[in-house]
Design an enzyme around this catalytic site. Sequence first.
Site, PDB file in Angstrom:
ATOM      1  N   ARG A  33      34.385 -24.080  55.028  1.00 42.14           N
ATOM      2  CA  ARG A  33      34.803 -22.768  54.493  1.00 42.14           C
ATOM      3  C   ARG A  33      33.758 -21.696  54.787  1.00 42.14           C
ATOM      4  O   ARG A  33      34.067 -20.603  55.234  1.00 42.14           O
ATOM      5  CB  ARG A  33      35.037 -22.903  52.983  1.00 42.14           C
ATOM      6  CG  ARG A  33      35.373 -21.622  52.299  1.00 42.14           C
ATOM      7  CD  ARG A  33      35.524 -21.829  50.818  1.00 42.14           C
ATOM      8  NE  ARG A  33      34.292 -22.295  50.182  1.00 42.14           N
ATOM      9  CZ  ARG A  33      34.136 -22.464  48.883  1.00 42.14           C
ATOM     10  NH1 ARG A  33      35.139 -22.217  48.070  1.00 42.14           N
ATOM     11  NH2 ARG A  33      32.993 -22.889  48.370  1.00 42.14           N
ATOM     12  N   ALA A  75      35.807 -32.598  45.117  1.00 39.71           N
ATOM     13  CA  ALA A  75      37.044 -33.134  44.529  1.00 39.71           C
ATOM     14  C   ALA A  75      37.619 -32.134  43.529  1.00 39.71           C
ATOM     15  O   ALA A  75      36.883 -31.380  42.890  1.00 39.71           O
ATOM     16  CB  ALA A  75      36.740 -34.458  43.834  1.00 39.71           C
ATOM     17  N   ASN A 101      35.889 -37.921  46.049  1.00 39.72           N
ATOM     18  CA  ASN A 101      36.139 -38.720  44.846  1.00 39.72           C
ATOM     19  C   ASN A 101      37.280 -38.115  44.044  1.00 39.72           C
ATOM     20  O   ASN A 101      37.091 -37.674  42.919  1.00 39.72           O
ATOM     21  CB  ASN A 101      34.871 -38.798  43.994  1.00 39.72           C
ATOM     22  CG  ASN A 101      33.928 -39.860  44.499  1.00 39.72           C
ATOM     23  OD1 ASN A 101      34.347 -40.848  45.103  1.00 39.72           O
ATOM     24  ND2 ASN A 101      32.645 -39.653  44.262  1.00 39.72           N
ATOM     25  N   SER A 127      32.001 -45.154  49.742  1.00 38.23           N
ATOM     26  CA  SER A 127      30.783 -45.408  48.958  1.00 38.23           C
ATOM     27  C   SER A 127      29.599 -45.665  49.877  1.00 38.23           C
ATOM     28  O   SER A 127      29.761 -46.131  50.998  1.00 38.23           O
ATOM     29  CB  SER A 127      30.963 -46.609  48.035  1.00 38.23           C
ATOM     30  OG  SER A 127      29.727 -46.870  47.374  1.00 38.23           O
ATOM     31  N   GLY A 129      26.734 -43.323  49.462  1.00 40.04           N
ATOM     32  CA  GLY A 129      25.920 -42.110  49.442  1.00 40.04           C
ATOM     33  C   GLY A 129      25.773 -41.540  50.837  1.00 40.04           C
ATOM     34  O   GLY A 129      26.528 -41.880  51.761  1.00 40.04           O
ATOM     35  N   LYS A 181      38.079 -47.031  44.471  1.00 44.84           N
ATOM     36  CA  LYS A 181      36.771 -46.342  44.483  1.00 44.84           C
ATOM     37  C   LYS A 181      36.344 -45.989  43.060  1.00 44.84           C
ATOM     38  O   LYS A 181      35.177 -46.146  42.694  1.00 44.84           O
ATOM     39  CB  LYS A 181      36.844 -45.085  45.356  1.00 44.84           C
ATOM     40  CG  LYS A 181      35.584 -44.208  45.286  1.00 44.84           C
ATOM     41  CD  LYS A 181      34.383 -44.882  45.914  1.00 44.84           C
ATOM     42  CE  LYS A 181      33.025 -44.370  45.494  1.00 44.84           C
ATOM     43  NZ  LYS A 181      32.707 -42.986  45.651  1.00 44.84           N
ATOM     44  N   HIS A 184      35.087 -49.082  41.491  1.00 44.24           N
ATOM     45  CA  HIS A 184      33.748 -49.326  42.035  1.00 44.24           C
ATOM     46  C   HIS A 184      32.719 -48.514  41.245  1.00 44.24           C
ATOM     47  O   HIS A 184      31.666 -49.017  40.840  1.00 44.24           O
ATOM     48  CB  HIS A 184      33.738 -48.944  43.523  1.00 44.24           C
ATOM     49  CG  HIS A 184      32.386 -48.772  44.136  1.00 44.24           C
ATOM     50  ND1 HIS A 184      31.587 -47.675  43.866  1.00 44.24           N
ATOM     51  CD2 HIS A 184      31.692 -49.534  45.009  1.00 44.24           C
ATOM     52  CE1 HIS A 184      30.463 -47.790  44.548  1.00 44.24           C
ATOM     53  NE2 HIS A 184      30.496 -48.914  45.245  1.00 44.24           N
ATOM     54  N   ASN A 185      33.028 -47.254  41.017  1.00 41.87           N
ATOM     55  CA  ASN A 185      32.072 -46.414  40.295  1.00 41.87           C
ATOM     56  C   ASN A 185      31.930 -46.838  38.839  1.00 41.87           C
ATOM     57  O   ASN A 185      30.845 -46.719  38.261  1.00 41.87           O
ATOM     58  CB  ASN A 185      32.489 -44.943  40.390  1.00 41.87           C
ATOM     59  CG  ASN A 185      32.202 -44.372  41.764  1.00 41.87           C
ATOM     60  OD1 ASN A 185      32.079 -45.109  42.742  1.00 41.87           O
ATOM     61  ND2 ASN A 185      32.088 -43.062  41.861  1.00 41.87           N
ATOM     62  N   GLU A 188      29.546 -49.534  39.010  1.00 35.07           N
ATOM     63  CA  GLU A 188      28.232 -48.924  39.307  1.00 35.07           C
ATOM     64  C   GLU A 188      27.581 -48.396  38.017  1.00 35.07           C
ATOM     65  O   GLU A 188      26.402 -48.658  37.754  1.00 35.07           O
ATOM     66  CB  GLU A 188      28.477 -47.792  40.304  1.00 35.07           C
ATOM     67  CG  GLU A 188      27.281 -46.983  40.714  1.00 35.07           C
ATOM     68  CD  GLU A 188      27.725 -45.829  41.634  1.00 35.07           C
ATOM     69  OE1 GLU A 188      28.344 -46.080  42.676  1.00 35.07           O
ATOM     70  OE2 GLU A 188      27.453 -44.666  41.278  1.00 35.07           O
ATOM     71  N   ARG A 444      48.338 -52.843   9.097  1.00 32.45           N
ATOM     72  CA  ARG A 444      49.268 -51.888   9.710  1.00 32.45           C
ATOM     73  C   ARG A 444      50.629 -51.942   9.024  1.00 32.45           C
ATOM     74  O   ARG A 444      51.281 -50.948   8.785  1.00 32.45           O
ATOM     75  CB  ARG A 444      49.423 -52.188  11.209  1.00 32.45           C
ATOM     76  CG  ARG A 444      48.176 -51.920  12.024  1.00 32.45           C
ATOM     77  CD  ARG A 444      48.373 -52.291  13.483  1.00 32.45           C
ATOM     78  NE  ARG A 444      49.277 -51.364  14.148  1.00 32.45           N
ATOM     79  CZ  ARG A 444      50.453 -51.673  14.662  1.00 32.45           C
ATOM     80  NH1 ARG A 444      50.899 -52.916  14.568  1.00 32.45           N
ATOM     81  NH2 ARG A 444      51.203 -50.766  15.239  1.00 32.45           N
ATOM     82  N   HIS A 450      54.596 -51.255   9.994  1.00 32.45           N
ATOM     83  CA  HIS A 450      54.624 -51.406  11.461  1.00 32.45           C
ATOM     84  C   HIS A 450      55.127 -52.777  11.905  1.00 32.45           C
ATOM     85  O   HIS A 450      55.249 -53.018  13.096  1.00 32.45           O
ATOM     86  CB  HIS A 450      53.226 -51.157  12.035  1.00 32.45           C
ATOM     87  CG  HIS A 450      52.811 -49.721  11.928  1.00 32.45           C
ATOM     88  ND1 HIS A 450      53.525 -48.690  12.490  1.00 32.45           N
ATOM     89  CD2 HIS A 450      51.756 -49.138  11.308  1.00 32.45           C
ATOM     90  CE1 HIS A 450      52.933 -47.543  12.236  1.00 32.45           C
ATOM     91  NE2 HIS A 450      51.850 -47.784  11.507  1.00 32.45           N
TER      92      HIS A 450
END
Length: 470
Positions: A33, A75, A101, A127, A129, A181, A184-185, A188, A444, A450
């Site tokens: 951009r 993102a 992401n 992934s 970095g 992904k 995965h995070n 992490e 409950r 319930h």
Amino acid sequence: MNADLGLIGLAAMGQNLALNFAQKGFRVCVYNRTPEQTRAFLEQAGGEPLCAAYTPEDLVRCLHPPRRLLLMVRAGAAVDEVLEQMVPLLAPGDVVMDGGNSHYAETERRIQALAAHGLFFLGVGISGGTAGARWGPSLMPGGPLEAYAAVEDMLLRIAAIGDAGPCCAYMGRGGAGHFVKMTHNGIEYAIMQGIAEAYDGMRAGLGIPPDAAAEVFERWNQGSLQAYLTELTARVLRHRDRETGEPLVERILDAAEQKGTGRWAAQSALELGIPAPTLTAAVIARTLSFYKADRERIAALLPWPERAPAAPPEEFLADLEDGLNLVVLAAFSQALWLLSEASRQYGYGTDRAEVLRVWRAGCIIRARWIPFLEEILREDPEDPHLLFHPRFLAQVRERLPGAVRALQWALEAGVPMPALSTALDYLQGMRRARLPANLIQAQRDAFGAHTYRRIDRPGVFHTEWSAQGG
Ligand code: NDP
């Protein structure tokens, strides 16, 4: 230039990926951009087979059909803004990949929106970095299979090479790539929190300085905890501040930030009805850490009685090592269960053994445990749980006593270990054939009618509960 790929977004990730593609022999046309960023990048990248476009129209003209675009922009709204610009310029059959992401639900929406124009959209989890982007990331593409077929050759070429091939595989339909992904995070976050807790244990229990803690992590990195994050932690702990000569980590404000993917993983687990307490605890721990001023105030108001002495150093370190291993195993167990359920409910068709294969190299959570877990999933691909598997359970069993001792010490010493404590709670909850949820069901029914089910006959029941019973 008859370019093979148009890459949009030249911040850290986009630049490194562009260089990676170029080095693998693909002709890449880059666009950003802000044009100054493009010029600066081209100057710095001189020599690589790269060209630049300064308008979306030029970018499209530069690509051979079917056009392949990779978005590496922030993102969120930026992805939609770029798509608004690009979609009218593209032709049916062109493929747009989003390597950011993005939230998997947004990816699903974009797949539908582009399909209405005859365009393909793929959500590609990336992934590793910036170094991964440059030298070989772990890639998690998902979306329409025919679109994946059109880009597979490129993705396989730039991916990290693990000992079971390139770390890229089709993750499934719809938003599967970004779901994987995100998961995965989530792992992490949990592993990073587990490591931070072990470090806290070393500091508070043994009073050892960062250099000595680095040595412990280096040693752990030779064993079952061998992992990128273990090795990185040792490196970080050894790093000294140029100005003060002190370990830099000591000078860093203890307020952890987050960009959202870990939180999404926890939210998805709640939405899909999968217990993922360790993934969630890691997110909460970061959130709690952020309230530094409040913590300082409360620290003065609520001092902890007396610090419990830790076991002799070698024994205590072995307990912490067991604890961290359990955090890792629990995190993977929860995350893979989550993936299984997401695949079932959202119809992804994700092969979780392939997910683990893709995580063998290039990504942040690469670890010695991964090939072991992959082997288990290849044996029993349909089991949602690692917890059903005897070899997995044997590993858990071996580490339970040490992990429990580490947590006992932490509770007495007033050292919070939410990743470890939730890992143990998760395992204890899952190994308990009968839980006190019967009482919750009774409560409950008593306050909200319930209803409940019984263990001795089928059907749904309601009772008029009274103080007298009956
Ligand atoms: P950033 O997330 O910081 O995004 C900056 C880029 O987005 C710039 O190129 C910027 O262009 C562009 N951008 C922002 N808003 C717009 C907009 N409205 N229209 C067009 N372009 C816009 O860059 P990163 O390289 O860190 O990350 C890129 C993506 O990859 C993100 O989704 C990130 O979450 C993901 N990711 C990042 C990793 C990392 O380690 N950093 C690892 C894995 C994934 P401009 O120069 O004009 O401002």
